[in-house]
Motif scaffolding. Structure first.
Motif, PDB file in Angstrom:
ATOM      1  N   PHE A 233       0.820  -1.223   0.000  1.00 17.81           N
ATOM      2  CA  PHE A 233       0.000   0.000   0.000  1.00 17.81           C
ATOM      3  C   PHE A 233       0.855   1.276   0.000  1.00 17.81           C
ATOM      4  CE2 PHE A 233      -3.004  -3.145   1.367  1.00 17.81           C
ATOM      5  CZ  PHE A 233      -4.240  -2.680   0.957  1.00 17.81           C
ATOM      6  N   PHE A 234       2.154   1.140  -0.107  1.00 16.39           N
ATOM      7  CA  PHE A 234       3.122   2.243   0.015  1.00 16.39           C
ATOM      8  C   PHE A 234       3.068   2.835   1.417  1.00 16.39           C
ATOM      9  CE2 PHE A 234       4.766   6.616  -0.507  1.00 16.39           C
ATOM     10  CZ  PHE A 234       6.065   6.263  -0.836  1.00 16.39           C
ATOM     11  N   LEU A 235       1.931   3.447   1.782  1.00 16.50           N
ATOM     12  CA  LEU A 235       1.837   3.987   3.140  1.00 16.50           C
ATOM     13  C   LEU A 235       1.291   2.918   4.076  1.00 16.50           C
ATOM     14  CD1 LEU A 235       0.382   7.594   2.735  1.00 16.50           C
ATOM     15  CD2 LEU A 235       2.730   6.914   3.248  1.00 16.50           C
ATOM     16  N   SER A 236       2.034   2.632   5.137  1.00 17.99           N
ATOM     17  CA  SER A 236       1.547   1.690   6.150  1.00 17.99           C
ATOM     18  C   SER A 236       2.331   1.952   7.424  1.00 17.99           C
ATOM     19  CB  SER A 236       1.758   0.246   5.695  1.00 17.99           C
ATOM     20  OG  SER A 236       3.052  -0.206   6.045  1.00 17.99           O
ATOM     21  N   HIS A 276       3.665  14.094   0.503  1.00 18.60           N
ATOM     22  CA  HIS A 276       5.109  13.939   0.628  1.00 18.60           C
ATOM     23  C   HIS A 276       5.476  12.768   1.546  1.00 18.60           C
ATOM     24  CE1 HIS A 276       3.454  16.282   3.866  1.00 18.60           C
ATOM     25  NE2 HIS A 276       4.373  15.724   4.623  1.00 18.60           N
ATOM     26  N   GLN A 277       4.473  12.202   2.215  1.00 20.52           N
ATOM     27  CA  GLN A 277       4.756  11.257   3.295  1.00 20.52           C
ATOM     28  C   GLN A 277       5.140   9.878   2.782  1.00 20.52           C
ATOM     29  OE1 GLN A 277       1.422  11.767   5.770  1.00 20.52           O
ATOM     30  NE2 GLN A 277       2.239  10.519   7.427  1.00 20.52           N
ATOM     31  N   SER A 278       6.050   9.185   3.488  1.00 23.13           N
ATOM     32  CA  SER A 278       6.409   7.846   3.040  1.00 23.13           C
ATOM     33  C   SER A 278       6.162   6.807   4.122  1.00 23.13           C
ATOM     34  CB  SER A 278       7.879   7.812   2.618  1.00 23.13           C
ATOM     35  OG  SER A 278       8.670   8.349   3.640  1.00 23.13           O
ATOM     36  N   LYS A 279       5.596   7.224   5.245  1.00 24.85           N
ATOM     37  CA  LYS A 279       5.472   6.288   6.378  1.00 24.85           C
ATOM     38  C   LYS A 279       4.320   6.746   7.255  1.00 24.85           C
ATOM     39  CE  LYS A 279       7.273   3.431   9.552  1.00 24.85           C
ATOM     40  NZ  LYS A 279       5.934   3.058   9.984  1.00 24.85           N
TER      41      LYS A 279
END
Ligand SMILES: Cc1cc2nc3c(=O)[nH]c(=O)nc-3n(C[C@H](O)[C@H](O)[C@H](O)COP(=O)(O)OP(=O)(O)OC[C@H]3O[C@@H](n4cnc5c(N)ncnc54)[C@H](O)[C@@H]3O)c2cc1C
Length: 665
Positions: A233-236, A276-279
């Protein structure tokens, strides 16, 4: 190949004992002649490697981090379940078994879950003996707190750092064996294929991430403890490096992949703040012991909050909707995660979300601070009506229980959660799906085992909190060491496995050609560009709520994106150096394939169960609507590409639990 789950016969409470009484054993002298590869050194792999080496096997352990201590397991905050009944509140092996099967929405295998509940108590003893500093109550006994979906307190914890402390325990046990030479540790090595020789798993191909060297490693059996694939999901909330590659390569070599669409969405995460978030960051479920979840009752209050005209503390009690307490009075804020997540989404979809994006609800500690403060004032003989004093005393109690989580929240959001409610929203957190295993934890490839989050697990369609650590450690410390011995007992005369065979050669060449293609592709876009796009498709069309139309679109879009990726990805640097982008590219390439199978699995499942919610199948109250015809595990066989995967069914038979409506009211 027909699925055989190899569940032992006999009454459920006797199965595991009878099984252990009758399996084949490998004598200590012969264990010295047997090699086992353990890929992954999180709680599952770390505990397995330590125990197998302690038993006398020669273990080769692999992880992609610079130390086993950095496995994603270290992130686990809230706790680990065990049916010790220290509280005397009615817990038992059966009740833990029952809660777990019900919590998983009747989509898990009874025999495995019963065994898990049975060995849960041993885990705590083992970890205490290792020196894991579990929280203790005033009398010195181990303390417990509650987690969602249950009516007892059975969660053992070490502040908000349970995973870290448990991992240090497993790591110490591993280190003892590394010191003795019984474990050879390969840090910064990434497994890129399983090697199957004459139908048995006999080794792996790994890449040394520091030098880029491709290595062959052989063994009599291979164990994967490689974690979950939530990062599709990329973000998790998962660690950035968590990935599906090991499991996916095993799948391509013949291991069936079970229930890939069963994902857990955790209700209490810090909301997404932008593109912009990766986490994403988890706020532990343990906070729901004391935090009350609410949104304003009136839409005008929501608007005033969003525009900064009102603060949450300005909203009077009667204008707050504690929607979990309203809808689920028996369990209140401690309903299971899938139920709490959907309820938050329902409120936000109706327009009651309290942040700028409209995707946040409040988690409020004001009542708990009052309650604890008054209690402390009473204990200390101080004035219970002194509001400032009560608040101060109450905040101290809350700080003792959850201090590190509050600090983490403040650092990220820049708001003081002791003074104003936290904002939370559901996020991808855990994958119940994974490699299919039988009762022995063996995959459909003989000699290839899978443990911990990487297997399709004991959690069915939803994992209750504090159950993943329990499962990982049960698998590694107490289950696999028996079951693998039974298999290896026929291998005592095999001798060393050569890496000089056509099978090793073929697997190595395949790895080399993938790397070659990625390095020389010279496209225009970064790996993250594609990963983010994949994540958006997954979240929008295969996320918290799914429907047939969206899933069909997702299947098509993912296939197109995969083609685009191979055409246009740019991986800078070379293959003969430390190249984080290359490592990421290999992982994302596998996510691209898994994503499609995920959507295909979700599409075929025309029911809602646990973490898997199909919009077409819901009760009039908006609850998940299970359908009896889907009471099975869907195990997919690889057939050249995800779209061609073939489904095999393992029927789920419930003889010890009555399958009924999953009510938490
Ligand atoms: C923020 C957060 C909090 C959580 N809190 C709790 C909690 O309180 N209680 C609970 O029960 N559960 C909790 N969970 C879930 C739990 O932490 C995980 O499910 C569990 O730790 C997974 O353990 P594991 O050993 O299966 O995998 P991991 O800990 O993910 O370890 C995977 C290992 O495999 C290795 N690996 C992976 N791929 C490869 C490869 N190709 N080659 C070589 N090595 C590889 C990695 O290096 C690593 O060593 C939480 C999860 C998150 C995200």
């Amino acid at each position: 190949m027909a699925l055989d789950s190899k569940i032992p016969k006999g009454p459920i409470a006797d199965k595991w004992t009878d099984y252990k009484n009758h399996i084949n054993l490998v004598n200590p002298a012969n264990k010295r002649n047997i090699d086992i590869i353990v890929v992954g050194t999180g709680l599952a792999g770390g505990s397995a490697a330590a125990t197998l080496a302690e038993l006398g096997y020669n273990v080769k352990a692999f992880c992609f981090q610079d130390s086993p201590r950095r496995a994603h397991s270290i992130a686990a905050q809230g706790g680990i379940n065990a049916a010790k009944n220290y509280q005397g509140d009615g817990d038992s092996t059966y009740r833990l078994f029952y809660d777990t099967v019900k919590g998983g929405d009747y989509r898990s295998r009874e025999a495995n879950v019963y065994r898990l509940a049975e060995v849960s108590a041993n885990i705590i003893d083992q970890c205490v003996a290792q020196g894991v500093p579990f929280a203790r109550d005033y009398g010195g006994l181990l303390d417990n707190r509650s987690f969602g979906g249950v009516l007892v307190s059975r969660t053992f914890y070490a502040k908000g750092q349970t995973g870290q402390q448990l991992l240090l325990g497993a790591y110490s046990a591993m280190n003892r064996q590394i010191g003795r030479g019984k474990i050879k540790m390969y840090n910064r090595h990434e497994m890129l294929d399983v090697v199957v020789v004459n139908g048995k798993a006999r080794g792996i191909i790994a890449r040394n991430l520091v030098t880029g060297e491709i290595e062959r490693h052989s063994a009599h059996a291979v164990v994967l403890g490689t974690g979950g694939y939530g990062n599709v999901f990329f973000l998790s909330t998962n660690a950035m490096g968590s990935n599906v590659t090991a499991a996916w390569k095993a799948h391509k070599r013949g291991a069936y992949f079970a229930n890939p669409c069963y994902t857990q969405i955790h209700p209490t995460c810090i909301p997404v703040s932008g593109d912009h978030q990766s986490k994403l960051t988890l706020m532990s479920e343990s906070l729901r012991n004391d935090g009350r979840i609410w949104v304003p009752k009136k839409l005008e209050d929501v608007t005033a909050i969003r525009t900064g005209k009102l603060k949450p503390v300005d909203i009077p009690e009667e204008d707050r909707d504690y929607y979990l307490e309203r809808r689920y009075p028996a369990f209140g804020n401690l309903v299971p995660r899938d139920v709490a997540s959907r309820a938050a989404k329902e409120r936000c979809d109706e327009g009651y979300g309290v942040n700028a994006t409209g995707e946040a609800v409040y988690l409020d500690f004001a009542s708990a601070i009052q309650r604890y403060g008054k209690e402390q004032a009473h204990i200390k003989g101080l004035d219970e009506n002194d509001a400032a004093l009560v608040k101060k005393l109450g905040q101290e109690v809350v700080k003792n229980k959850y201090g590190n989580l509050f600090q983490m929240y403040e650092k990220i959001v820049d708001q003081n959660p002791y003074e104003t409610p936290m904002m939370i929203y559901p996020a991808v957190h855990y994958t119940m799906g994974g490699i299919w295993v039988d009762y022995n934890l063996m995959t459909t490839v003989p000699g290839l085992y899978c443990i911990g989050e990487a297997n399709f697990s004991d959690h069915g369609a939803n994992r209750l909190g504090a159950s993943a650590l329990m499962q990982g450690l049960a698998d590694g410390y107490f289950v696999l060491p028996y079951t693998i011995g039974d298999y290896l007992s026929s291998d005592i005369r095999t001798g060393k496995i050569s890496t000089d065979s056509p099978e090793f050669e073929e697997a190595e060449q395949e790895v080399r050609s993938t790397i070659d293609k990625l390095i020389n592709n010279d496209g225009s876009y970064s790996v993250d560009h594609f990963h983010k796009k994949l994540g958006k498709i997954m979240w929008n069309k295969c996320g918290m709520a799914r429907n047939a139309k969206g899933l069909k679109e997702a299947i098509k879009e993912i296939a197109e994106l995969r083609a685009e990726f191979w055409n246009d990805v740019k991986v800078p640097g070379s293959e003969n150096e430390y190249n984080e982008e290359l490592a990421k590219a290999i992982r994302v390439a596998d996510f691209m394939e898994l994503g499609e199978l995920f959507a295909k699995d979700a599409l075929h499942r025309e029911e809602s169960a646990g973490g898997h919610f199909r919009e077409e199948y819901q009760t009039p109250e908006g609850e998940a609507l299970r359908r009896p015809e889907f009471q099975y595990v869907a195990a997919w066989e690889y057939k050249g590409e995800p779209s061609a995967a073939k489904m095999h069914k393992e029927a789920l038979v419930y003889e010890n639990i009555e399958v009924k409506e999953r009510s938490y009211k």
